[in-house]
Design a protein around this motif. Structure first.
Motif, PDB file in Angstrom:
ATOM      1  N   THR A 142       0.990  -1.497   0.150  1.00 54.66           N
ATOM      2  CA  THR A 142       0.281   0.159   0.277  1.00 54.66           C
ATOM      3  C   THR A 142       0.669   1.552   0.289  1.00 54.66           C
ATOM      4  O   THR A 142       0.761   2.628  -0.784  1.00 54.66           O
ATOM      5  CB  THR A 142      -0.927   0.114   1.233  1.00 54.66           C
ATOM      6  OG1 THR A 142      -1.438  -1.382   1.258  1.00 54.66           O
ATOM      7  CG2 THR A 142      -2.198   1.042   1.266  1.00 54.66           C
ATOM      8  N   PHE A 143       1.893   1.485   0.911  1.00 55.78           N
ATOM      9  CA  PHE A 143       2.860   1.908   0.735  1.00 55.78           C
ATOM     10  C   PHE A 143       3.602   2.354  -1.076  1.00 55.78           C
ATOM     11  O   PHE A 143       3.714   3.665  -1.190  1.00 55.78           O
ATOM     12  CB  PHE A 143       3.999   1.838   1.680  1.00 55.78           C
ATOM     13  CG  PHE A 143       4.113   2.731   3.212  1.00 55.78           C
ATOM     14  CD1 PHE A 143       3.420   3.712   3.031  1.00 55.78           C
ATOM     15  CD2 PHE A 143       4.248   1.604   3.999  1.00 55.78           C
ATOM     16  CE1 PHE A 143       3.360   4.277   4.479  1.00 55.78           C
ATOM     17  CE2 PHE A 143       3.434   2.118   5.042  1.00 55.78           C
ATOM     18  CZ  PHE A 143       2.843   3.359   5.497  1.00 55.78           C
ATOM     19  N   ALA A 148       5.404   5.513  -2.722  1.00 54.97           N
ATOM     20  CA  ALA A 148       6.800   4.620  -2.047  1.00 54.97           C
ATOM     21  C   ALA A 148       8.234   4.442  -3.247  1.00 54.97           C
ATOM     22  O   ALA A 148       7.493   3.637  -4.268  1.00 54.97           O
ATOM     23  CB  ALA A 148       6.794   3.487  -0.882  1.00 54.97           C
ATOM     24  N   ASP A 149       8.862   4.385  -3.248  1.00 61.27           N
ATOM     25  CA  ASP A 149       9.996   4.653  -3.891  1.00 61.27           C
ATOM     26  C   ASP A 149      10.781   2.724  -3.589  1.00 61.27           C
ATOM     27  O   ASP A 149      11.380   2.737  -2.803  1.00 61.27           O
ATOM     28  CB  ASP A 149      11.421   5.574  -3.631  1.00 61.27           C
ATOM     29  CG  ASP A 149      12.356   5.131  -4.745  1.00 61.27           C
ATOM     30  OD1 ASP A 149      12.334   3.919  -5.549  1.00 61.27           O
ATOM     31  OD2 ASP A 149      13.606   5.858  -4.560  1.00 61.27           O
ATOM     32  N   ILE A 154      15.665  -0.106   2.376  1.00 66.30           N
ATOM     33  CA  ILE A 154      15.673   0.297   3.817  1.00 66.30           C
ATOM     34  C   ILE A 154      14.714   1.323   3.986  1.00 66.30           C
ATOM     35  O   ILE A 154      14.019   0.762   5.634  1.00 66.30           O
ATOM     36  CB  ILE A 154      17.303   0.961   3.600  1.00 66.30           C
ATOM     37  CG1 ILE A 154      18.308  -0.355   3.752  1.00 66.30           C
ATOM     38  CG2 ILE A 154      16.914   1.535   5.131  1.00 66.30           C
ATOM     39  CD1 ILE A 154      17.812  -1.488   4.485  1.00 66.30           C
ATOM     40  N   ASP A 155      14.266   2.547   3.228  1.00 67.54           N
ATOM     41  CA  ASP A 155      13.083   3.298   4.369  1.00 67.54           C
ATOM     42  C   ASP A 155      11.682   2.344   3.954  1.00 67.54           C
ATOM     43  O   ASP A 155      10.897   2.795   4.682  1.00 67.54           O
ATOM     44  CB  ASP A 155      13.104   4.209   2.984  1.00 67.54           C
ATOM     45  CG  ASP A 155      12.133   5.641   3.328  1.00 67.54           C
ATOM     46  OD1 ASP A 155      12.887   6.358   4.460  1.00 67.54           O
ATOM     47  OD2 ASP A 155      11.454   6.010   2.504  1.00 67.54           O
ATOM     48  N   ALA A 204       2.707  10.511   5.674  1.00 65.38           N
ATOM     49  CA  ALA A 204       2.648  11.049   5.129  1.00 65.38           C
ATOM     50  C   ALA A 204       2.390  11.586   3.937  1.00 65.38           C
ATOM     51  O   ALA A 204       1.523  12.019   2.549  1.00 65.38           O
ATOM     52  CB  ALA A 204       3.774  12.347   5.828  1.00 65.38           C
ATOM     53  N   ILE A 205       3.351   9.450   3.368  1.00 62.03           N
ATOM     54  CA  ILE A 205       3.049   9.407   1.766  1.00 62.03           C
ATOM     55  C   ILE A 205       1.652   9.468   1.228  1.00 62.03           C
ATOM     56  O   ILE A 205       1.791   9.662   0.379  1.00 62.03           O
ATOM     57  CB  ILE A 205       4.000   7.961   1.861  1.00 62.03           C
ATOM     58  CG1 ILE A 205       3.968   7.979   0.180  1.00 62.03           C
ATOM     59  CG2 ILE A 205       3.090   7.413   2.147  1.00 62.03           C
ATOM     60  CD1 ILE A 205       4.898   6.135  -0.540  1.00 62.03           C
TER      61      ILE A 205
END
Length: 209
Positions: A142-143, A148-149, A154-155, A204-205
């Motif tokens: 979902t991110f 999201a990259d 790691i992130d 926030a994303i």
């Protein structure tokens, strides 16, 4: 004495013995807690002989692992349903968190066993953590849907872990009286859970930042 003898002589044959034992273990967990659980108690609850569980489980630990596995499958399904019912990315993330907390509330003993069964291992079992339809991967994916990259592994893992820890913390603390005034002000417990998740920086994303 007569009841004990009858139990000892009871045949272990059952249409689906493994299923019956897991169901019996879950009933005992929710009614009496983990300390009351033993292979003998589960056999008695399932209506089979004391020796019957050993045809599927070598000890109580293996039985608890099987119960925990079912718990993760149930959580995965509940979270997948919540995500499917949402539209925006933020609503999906919030829905995933709410469904996690609601599952823990509805199945407190099972929820505890799911984590207790992993404490002496390196981490959560693969079907709860690595498989594509797992609850963890639902959050991660979902991110990714939200932008999201995927190359920054790691992130992405940190964001997923942060969301998971937030849901786990809420599940542990939801009954605290210190939140009662917020539940009242926001119109109920679920509204409080949703508002809390929506205030987390990890989402926030989902707001395009």
């Amino acid at each position: 004495m007569r009841e004990t003898a009858a139990a000892e002589n009871r045949p272990y044959h059952h249409g689906d013995l493994r299923r019956a034992l897991i169901d019996a273990a879950r009933r005992l967990l929710e009614s009496e807690g983990p300390t009351a659980l033993s292979l003998r108690a589960v056999a008695r609850e399932a209506g089979v002989s004391p020796a019957a569980p050993y045809h599927h489980f070598k000890d109580k630990g293996e039985l608890l692992d099987a119960v925990a596995h079912e718990g993760w499958d149930m959580l995965n399904a509940q979270m997948a349903k919540a995500k499917a019912e949402a539209t925006t990315i933020q609503d999906k993330l919030t829905g995933l968190g709410v469904s996690y907390v609601r599952f823990a509330q509805a199945n407190p003993a099972l929820y505890r066993v799911m984590y207790d069964a992993s404490r002496d291992k390196e981490g959560l079992p693969d079907h709860a953590h690595m498989e594509d339809d797992s609850a963890y991967c639902l959050v991660r994916d979902t991110f990714v849907e939200g932008g999201a990259d995927v190359t920054n592994e790691i992130d992405l893992e940190l964001a997923t872990n942060a969301a998971w820890c937030a849901a786990h913390g809420m599940a542990e603390m939801i009954s605290f009286k210190m939140f009662d005034h917020l539940k009242v002000a926001l119109g109920g417990e679920e509204a409080f859970i949703r508002a809390t998740f929506q205030h987390l920086g990890i989402f926030a994303i989902a707001r395009g930042r």
